[in-house]
Design a protein around this motif. Structure first.
Motif, PDB file in Angstrom:
ATOM      1  N   UNK A 170       0.715  -1.291  -0.174  1.00 13.86           N
ATOM      2  CA  UNK A 170      -0.227  -0.024   0.713  1.00 13.86           C
ATOM      3  C   UNK A 170       0.884   1.030  -0.160  1.00 13.86           C
ATOM      4  N   UNK A 171       0.350   2.344  -0.514  1.00 12.51           N
ATOM      5  CA  UNK A 171       1.389   3.849  -0.832  1.00 12.51           C
ATOM      6  C   UNK A 171       0.780   4.792   0.691  1.00 12.51           C
ATOM      7  N   UNK A 172       2.017   5.330   1.059  1.00 13.06           N
ATOM      8  CA  UNK A 172       1.665   5.933   2.312  1.00 13.06           C
ATOM      9  C   UNK A 172       0.248   6.655   2.584  1.00 13.06           C
ATOM     10  N   UNK A 173      -0.462   6.978   1.447  1.00  6.59           N
ATOM     11  CA  UNK A 173      -1.818   7.955   1.438  1.00  6.59           C
ATOM     12  C   UNK A 173      -2.818   6.752   1.096  1.00  6.59           C
ATOM     13  N   UNK A 174      -2.309   5.370   1.501  1.00  7.54           N
ATOM     14  CA  UNK A 174      -3.206   4.693   1.470  1.00  7.54           C
ATOM     15  C   UNK A 174      -3.439   3.969   3.002  1.00  7.54           C
ATOM     16  N   UNK A 175      -1.971   3.996   3.727  1.00  6.07           N
ATOM     17  CA  UNK A 175      -2.437   3.904   4.822  1.00  6.07           C
ATOM     18  C   UNK A 175      -2.849   4.689   5.711  1.00  6.07           C
ATOM     19  N   UNK A 176      -2.565   5.961   5.123  1.00  3.97           N
ATOM     20  CA  UNK A 176      -3.324   7.173   6.217  1.00  3.97           C
ATOM     21  C   UNK A 176      -4.851   7.293   6.237  1.00  3.97           C
ATOM     22  N   UNK A 177      -5.525   6.422   5.064  1.00  5.54           N
ATOM     23  CA  UNK A 177      -7.070   6.739   4.958  1.00  5.54           C
ATOM     24  C   UNK A 177      -7.475   5.879   6.378  1.00  5.54           C
ATOM     25  N   UNK A 178      -7.427   5.390   6.890  1.00  7.09           N
ATOM     26  CA  UNK A 178      -7.833   4.923   8.124  1.00  7.09           C
ATOM     27  C   UNK A 178      -7.034   3.712   8.452  1.00  7.09           C
ATOM     28  N   UNK A 179      -8.111   3.771   9.628  1.00  2.00           N
ATOM     29  CA  UNK A 179      -7.244   2.534  10.927  1.00  2.00           C
ATOM     30  C   UNK A 179      -7.164   1.213  10.194  1.00  2.00           C
ATOM     31  N   UNK A 180      -6.098   0.267  10.177  1.00  5.31           N
ATOM     32  CA  UNK A 180      -6.368  -0.993   9.362  1.00  5.31           C
ATOM     33  C   UNK A 180      -6.648  -1.614  10.259  1.00  5.31           C
ATOM     34  N   UNK A 181      -6.813  -2.964   9.774  1.00  5.01           N
ATOM     35  CA  UNK A 181      -7.317  -4.252  10.050  1.00  5.01           C
ATOM     36  C   UNK A 181      -5.902  -5.067  11.126  1.00  5.01           C
ATOM     37  N   UNK A 182      -4.844  -4.498  11.041  1.00  6.93           N
ATOM     38  CA  UNK A 182      -3.663  -4.782  11.977  1.00  6.93           C
ATOM     39  C   UNK A 182      -3.879  -4.324  13.339  1.00  6.93           C
ATOM     40  N   UNK A 183      -5.092  -3.409  13.356  1.00  7.65           N
ATOM     41  CA  UNK A 183      -5.413  -2.479  14.952  1.00  7.65           C
ATOM     42  C   UNK A 183      -5.897  -3.487  15.481  1.00  7.65           C
ATOM     43  N   UNK A 184      -5.166  -3.771  16.563  1.00  7.01           N
ATOM     44  CA  UNK A 184      -5.606  -4.677  17.806  1.00  7.01           C
ATOM     45  C   UNK A 184      -6.895  -4.122  18.765  1.00  7.01           C
ATOM     46  N   UNK A 185      -7.676  -4.831  18.646  1.00  6.38           N
ATOM     47  CA  UNK A 185      -8.666  -3.987  19.532  1.00  6.38           C
ATOM     48  C   UNK A 185      -7.969  -3.775  21.065  1.00  6.38           C
ATOM     49  N   UNK A 186      -8.853  -2.789  21.450  1.00  4.81           N
ATOM     50  CA  UNK A 186      -8.281  -2.465  22.925  1.00  4.81           C
ATOM     51  C   UNK A 186      -6.437  -2.952  23.367  1.00  4.81           C
ATOM     52  N   UNK A 187      -5.215  -3.087  22.552  1.00  4.26           N
ATOM     53  CA  UNK A 187      -4.323  -4.201  23.069  1.00  4.26           C
ATOM     54  C   UNK A 187      -3.415  -2.753  23.702  1.00  4.26           C
TER      55      UNK A 187
END
Length: 226
Positions: free
Chosen positions: A83-100
């Protein structure tokens, strides 16, 4: 002064450990085996902790796979790639672990109060393109209130301080700081895939590679694709 350092084995947390050492702290590291996608980062945490000469290194075991909700705990969710840096900045990605980080900081707080530590160091960064909600200044400020209100030390006027030295630094600035502190980059691990060689295409690899390249430096970690 005693400090507990959250150590994942990655670039940021390893820099924070070496910063705590430079600050003159007696360092106690804590890492987490939460049944994440791979154990490669834990191996790096063990090596970095040993090289840094921490007084004690705790590895806490629990299982977040039963909840899922992240590509790091659910193998059915694909890791983002190329992914481009702009794509990464669009939203919180699926690699976010809830409340980690809330979970991690709770363990670190319990450990810190048990050993009468004065500080907890964490390598959160608000400028990463990932934009994780639990890596932002307002979150850390709120958790500081939890540290003050939810502990004996805090209620007695000796609240354990959360130290987040990287929170407003760019990745290039973190690498420059790590170079000054002597962080062993070759022992660290950032790749989400966790194979013997870093993939070079996941978000974490791309952010790391881009920062080293911007500084005109070669990342000593081997990559499958660059």
């Amino acid at each position: 002064m005693k400090a507990v350092i959250l150590l994942s084995g990655g670039l940021d947390s390893s820099t924070v450990l070496y910063q705590a050492k430079a600050d003159g702290c007696e360092c106690y590291a804590i890492s987490f085996d939460y049944q994440q996608r791979h154990r490669r980062e834990l191996n790096s945490a063990l090596m970095v902790a040993k090289t840094a000469g921490v007084i004690q290194h705790q590895v806490v075991n629990f299982d977040l796979r039963q909840w899922g909700g992240s590509a790091l705990t659910d193998h059915k969710i694909d890791l983002p790639e190329a992914r481009s840096l702009d794509e990464m900045a669009d939203n919180i990605p699926v690699t976010y672990v809830p409340a980690r980080n809330t979970i991690f900081l709770s363990f670190a707080l319990g450990y810190a109060e048990a050993i009468a530590a004065q500080k907890v160091y964490i390598g959160v960064n608000a400028l990463d393109y990932s934009g994780y909600p639990d890596c932002r200044p307002d979150y850390i400020q709120s958790m500081q209130d939890v540290f003050r209100l939810g502990t004996k030390q805090g209620r007695e006027g000796q609240a354990i301080e959360i130290v987040a030295p990287l929170i407003n630094l760019k990745k290039t600035e973190i690498i420059q700081l790590g170079n000054q502190l002597g962080v062993p980059w070759d022992l660290t691990w950032s790749c989400y895939a966790g194979n013997d060689v870093a993939c070079g295409v996941c978000d974490s690899c791309q952010l790391r590679l881009a920062a080293f390249a911007e500084l005109g430096l070669k990342d000593p970690v081997p990559y499958l694709i660059i």
